[in-house]
Design a protein around this motif. Structure first.
Motif, PDB file in Angstrom:
ATOM      1  N   TYR A  85       0.806  -1.211   0.000  1.00  0.00           N
ATOM      2  CA  TYR A  85       0.000   0.000   0.000  1.00  0.00           C
ATOM      3  C   TYR A  85       0.845   1.271   0.000  1.00  0.00           C
ATOM      4  CZ  TYR A  85       1.230  -0.615   4.869  1.00  0.00           C
ATOM      5  OH  TYR A  85       1.927  -0.826   6.031  1.00  0.00           O
ATOM      6  N   SER A  86       2.153   1.158   0.213  1.00  0.00           N
ATOM      7  CA  SER A  86       3.065   2.295   0.199  1.00  0.00           C
ATOM      8  C   SER A  86       4.443   1.718  -0.082  1.00  0.00           C
ATOM      9  CB  SER A  86       3.049   3.022   1.552  1.00  0.00           C
ATOM     10  OG  SER A  86       3.795   4.217   1.492  1.00  0.00           O
ATOM     11  N   PRO A  87       5.075   2.045  -1.213  1.00  0.00           N
ATOM     12  CA  PRO A  87       6.282   1.330  -1.643  1.00  0.00           C
ATOM     13  C   PRO A  87       7.371   1.215  -0.596  1.00  0.00           C
ATOM     14  CG  PRO A  87       5.538   2.829  -3.356  1.00  0.00           C
ATOM     15  CD  PRO A  87       4.706   3.116  -2.153  1.00  0.00           C
ATOM     16  N   TYR A  88       7.551   2.266   0.220  1.00  0.00           N
ATOM     17  CA  TYR A  88       8.565   2.238   1.259  1.00  0.00           C
ATOM     18  C   TYR A  88       8.147   3.193   2.360  1.00  0.00           C
ATOM     19  CZ  TYR A  88       9.981   6.377  -1.381  1.00  0.00           C
ATOM     20  OH  TYR A  88       9.979   7.574  -2.041  1.00  0.00           O
ATOM     21  N   ILE A  89       8.851   3.135   3.487  1.00  0.00           N
ATOM     22  CA  ILE A  89       8.590   4.038   4.608  1.00  0.00           C
ATOM     23  C   ILE A  89       9.488   5.262   4.440  1.00  0.00           C
ATOM     24  CG2 ILE A  89       8.582   4.291   7.121  1.00  0.00           C
ATOM     25  CD1 ILE A  89       8.552   1.170   7.227  1.00  0.00           C
ATOM     26  N   GLU A  90       8.928   6.415   4.240  1.00  0.00           N
ATOM     27  CA  GLU A  90       9.736   7.597   3.970  1.00  0.00           C
ATOM     28  C   GLU A  90      10.764   7.868   5.069  1.00  0.00           C
ATOM     29  OE1 GLU A  90      11.493  11.009   2.678  1.00  0.00           O
ATOM     30  OE2 GLU A  90      10.308   9.573   1.520  1.00  0.00           O
ATOM     31  N   ALA A  91      10.386   7.696   6.332  1.00  0.00           N
ATOM     32  CA  ALA A  91      11.294   7.993   7.432  1.00  0.00           C
ATOM     33  C   ALA A  91      12.242   6.850   7.755  1.00  0.00           C
ATOM     34  CB  ALA A  91      10.489   8.363   8.674  1.00  0.00           C
TER      35      ALA A  91
END
Length: 353
Positions: A131-137
């Motif tokens: 649902y979200s390619p990677y974790i931004e942080a």
């Protein structure tokens, strides 16, 4: 006078008709999170409001003009921002800025600043989270994407059925460190997607960095499982060493940033759609690194990275998330405060428009 008015009205009508063929879409993400990090400052913990836990906040414009016969003109401008302060997120105001032509029969040609093919294959084929390619942080995998973007790029994409191919070339243009070429090939049919990519970037000294990646993903009902491998190989003494090895995470420093010989990463993850609103995901990354210097020639630095995410969708556009992560380093890799271990957590909310 009447003739002039008639001519102007015809011109206005024809201009309106021409504009009607174009579609201009404004899009964006606003993401703000509350992050806690251990061993952040001289061993003490840190609490922050961060400008994006799962996604970097952004504002963009997509332009499409249907020119008939299956041919379209396309363009994109995308700005990244710090949603906690309203400031610019990077020195390059436009993180993407390209224009191109797309044909139903012959593929797509784009020119300008764009995502490179390592980033493309990863996010389109075996992203860490469905649902979200990677974790931004917390995104150790992006540390092997060789900058994720290149300037002055010409990129060609062709797709036929389940097969997609891409080729990129960047001229470098004098003192630019972004002279590049590479390509990718992927297959996506039903629940299975897999592929691989290669990219070479050359600096102004003629020193090269080469990146390779391959992997796949499987989706079945509520399950999403992915596995991937990536490597970066560095010429000794290159100017891109410090830029590409400053860390697998944004706040990680490498004691031998200009002395890295090779970096490898294997990652594996799974996600489960527990309810229509709640998605649970976990991912593990394992990285190794070798060095040129005699002092570190027999040292293999290692990094262990793990993250868990629970994402709850209030609607198609708005979700809240809880993230937990843990990092452990060995060898010649440390955080800025010389810590080897660090834990973290994020609670945040994100809206897409």
């Amino acid at each position: 006078m009447k003739k002039a008015a008639l001519a102007l009205s015809i011109l206005a009508a024809s201009t309106s008709a021409a504009w009607a063929q174009s579609s201009v879409q404004l899009y964006g993400i606003v993401d703000v999170g509350l992050r806690w990090t251990s061993n952040a400052n001289a061993g003490s913990s840190e609490k922050q409001v961060i400008p994006g836990g799962m996604s970097q906040s952004r504002l963009g414009v997509n332009v499409t003009e249907d020119m008939g016969g299956g041919l379209k003109a396309i363009a994109n401008l995308e700005h990244r921002l710090n949603s906690d302060t309203g400031t610019v997120a990077a020195a390059d105001f436009w993180r993407q800025s390209w224009v191109g032509i797309q044909s139903a029969d012959f593929g797509r040609l784009t020119l300008g600043r764009q995502y490179n093919i390592l980033f493309d294959i990863y996010t389109s084929t075996y992203a860490s989270f469905k649902y979200s390619p990677y974790i931004e942080a917390y995104k150790p995998e992006i540390g092997l994407s060789m900058g994720a973007r290149q300037d002055n790029m010409v990129k060609y994409l062709f797709e036929k059925g389940p097969i997609r191919g891409e080729v990129q070339v960047s001229a470098g243009e004098g003192n630019s460190q972004n002279k590049s070429f590479g390509g990718l090939l992927r297959y996506n049919q039903g629940p299975i997607a897999f592929g691989g990519a290669f990219l070479q970037v050359e600096d102004t000294l003629g020193k090269k960095v080469k990146g390779y990646t391959a992997g796949g993903a499987y989706t079945s009902g509520p399950w999403y499982i992915n596995l991937s491998w990536a490597t970066n190989k560095f010429d000794r003494g290159g100017l891109l060493g410090a830029a590409y090895t400053s860390g697998l995470l944004g706040n990680v420093l490498n004691a031998a940033a200009n002395d890295v010989k090779k970096r490898d990463m294997i990652s594996v993850g799974a996600a489960y759609q527990l309810t229509p609103q709640l998605n649970l995901g976990a991912h593990y990354w394992y990285a190794t690194q070798t060095h040129y210097s005699a002092a570190l020639a027999n040292t293999k630095s290692k990094g262990h990275y793990v993250a868990f995410v629970a994402d709850y969708a209030f609607s198609k556009r708005t979700d809240a998330y809880l993230e937990l992560d843990y990092t452990k380093h060995e060898g010649a890799v440390r955080f800025a405060n010389n810590a080897e271990k660090r834990g973290g957590s994020i609670v945040g909310i994100r809206h897409r428009f």
